[in-house]
Design a protein around this motif. Structure first.
Motif, PDB file in Angstrom:
ATOM      1  N   HIS A  61       0.808  -1.221   0.000  1.00 53.13           N
ATOM      2  CA  HIS A  61       0.000   0.000   0.000  1.00 53.13           C
ATOM      3  C   HIS A  61       0.841   1.271   0.000  1.00 53.13           C
ATOM      4  O   HIS A  61       0.551   2.197  -0.774  1.00 53.13           O
ATOM      5  CB  HIS A  61      -0.979  -0.005   1.175  1.00 53.13           C
ATOM      6  N   VAL A  64       2.302   1.733  -3.599  1.00 57.19           N
ATOM      7  CA  VAL A  64       1.272   2.032  -4.608  1.00 57.19           C
ATOM      8  C   VAL A  64       0.735   3.441  -4.397  1.00 57.19           C
ATOM      9  O   VAL A  64       0.532   4.187  -5.360  1.00 57.19           O
ATOM     10  CB  VAL A  64       0.149   0.975  -4.555  1.00 57.19           C
ATOM     11  N   PHE A  65       0.534   3.845  -3.148  1.00 53.95           N
ATOM     12  CA  PHE A  65       0.065   5.205  -2.889  1.00 53.95           C
ATOM     13  C   PHE A  65       1.101   6.229  -3.340  1.00 53.95           C
ATOM     14  O   PHE A  65       0.760   7.254  -3.923  1.00 53.95           O
ATOM     15  CB  PHE A  65      -0.251   5.391  -1.404  1.00 53.95           C
ATOM     16  N   TRP A  67       3.313   5.869  -5.748  1.00 53.81           N
ATOM     17  CA  TRP A  67       3.284   5.915  -7.213  1.00 53.81           C
ATOM     18  C   TRP A  67       2.055   6.663  -7.704  1.00 53.81           C
ATOM     19  O   TRP A  67       2.147   7.465  -8.638  1.00 53.81           O
ATOM     20  CB  TRP A  67       3.287   4.513  -7.797  1.00 53.81           C
ATOM     21  N   ALA A  68       0.907   6.411  -7.080  1.00 53.51           N
ATOM     22  CA  ALA A  68      -0.322   7.096  -7.488  1.00 53.51           C
ATOM     23  C   ALA A  68      -0.219   8.588  -7.231  1.00 53.51           C
ATOM     24  O   ALA A  68      -0.735   9.394  -7.999  1.00 53.51           O
ATOM     25  CB  ALA A  68      -1.518   6.512  -6.734  1.00 53.51           C
ATOM     26  N   GLU A  79      -5.439   8.387  -3.431  1.00 54.20           N
ATOM     27  CA  GLU A  79      -6.054   7.335  -2.614  1.00 54.20           C
ATOM     28  C   GLU A  79      -7.108   6.575  -3.405  1.00 54.20           C
ATOM     29  O   GLU A  79      -7.232   5.356  -3.283  1.00 54.20           O
ATOM     30  CB  GLU A  79      -6.653   7.946  -1.346  1.00 54.20           C
ATOM     31  N   THR A  82      -5.259   4.285  -5.689  1.00 50.96           N
ATOM     32  CA  THR A  82      -4.705   3.176  -4.913  1.00 50.96           C
ATOM     33  C   THR A  82      -5.778   2.139  -4.616  1.00 50.96           C
ATOM     34  O   THR A  82      -5.553   0.934  -4.771  1.00 50.96           O
ATOM     35  CB  THR A  82      -4.101   3.703  -3.597  1.00 50.96           C
ATOM     36  N   GLN A  83      -6.949   2.596  -4.214  1.00 46.66           N
ATOM     37  CA  GLN A  83      -8.047   1.671  -3.933  1.00 46.66           C
ATOM     38  C   GLN A  83      -8.452   0.919  -5.197  1.00 46.66           C
ATOM     39  O   GLN A  83      -8.677  -0.292  -5.169  1.00 46.66           O
ATOM     40  CB  GLN A  83      -9.227   2.432  -3.359  1.00 46.66           C
ATOM     41  N   TYR A 107       3.058  -1.584 -10.169  1.00 46.60           N
ATOM     42  CA  TYR A 107       3.383  -0.266 -10.717  1.00 46.60           C
ATOM     43  C   TYR A 107       2.694  -0.079 -12.066  1.00 46.60           C
ATOM     44  O   TYR A 107       2.128   0.979 -12.350  1.00 46.60           O
ATOM     45  CB  TYR A 107       4.900  -0.101 -10.869  1.00 46.60           C
ATOM     46  N   THR A 110      -0.869   0.561 -11.468  1.00 49.09           N
ATOM     47  CA  THR A 110      -1.059   1.916 -10.947  1.00 49.09           C
ATOM     48  C   THR A 110      -0.984   2.937 -12.069  1.00 49.09           C
ATOM     49  O   THR A 110      -1.795   3.866 -12.133  1.00 49.09           O
ATOM     50  CB  THR A 110       0.005   2.230  -9.879  1.00 49.09           C
TER      51      THR A 110
END
Length: 145
Positions: A61, A64-65, A67-68, A79, A82-83, A107, A110
């Protein structure tokens, strides 16, 4: 040394360390055992083990957050991306080929999720509350069916 340059790529890898010992604690390598653990968790999660998927989400998490956040315009959108990535991961985990790192696969998901979010945002026009009041509409709209 920047984190994206490994010791193997460093131009000073053959130079003397100047009294400093370049021990293994300074260089962090992601080895194949980490990939194997990720692949095993992905395999367990794709077969229906919820605790394995929870472990994957907990483990990945933050990355990924991050990268987002690079692709998004604000943290709320990051967020949401990410979800969406983890929902898509849950649905498509059986498509993960364990020949590469799981974080590279995440990645890519994402990046694709951020691109889809951008295209959705471009398609729907952004209308502020003051524009809606001037147009005579109420601020709170009825839910769409």
């Amino acid at each position: 040394m920047p984190s994206y340059i490994s010791l193997a790529m460093s131009p000073n890898r053959f130079a003397k360390s100047g009294g400093r010992d370049m021990g293994p604690s300074e260089v962090i390598y992601r080895d194949r055992t980490t990939w194997a653990v990720d692949a095993q968790l992905a395999s367990l999660a794709s077969s229906g083990d919820d605790s394995a998927f929870t472990t994957l989400v907990t483990r990945f998490h933050p990355a990924v957050f991050r990268w987002a956040l690079m692709f998004a315009s604000d943290p709320d959108e990051a967020e949401d991306i990410t979800q969406e990535v983890f929902v898509r991961t849950y649905r498509q985990l059986d498509q993960y080929r364990s020949d590469g790192p799981l974080d590279a696969w995440l990645y890519r998901m994402t990046r694709r999720g951020a691109a889809a979010s951008r295209s959705r945002r471009r398609r729907s026009p952004f209308v502020t509350c003051t524009q809606r009041i001037r147009a005579g509409a109420s601020i709170v709209s009825a839910p769409r069916a």
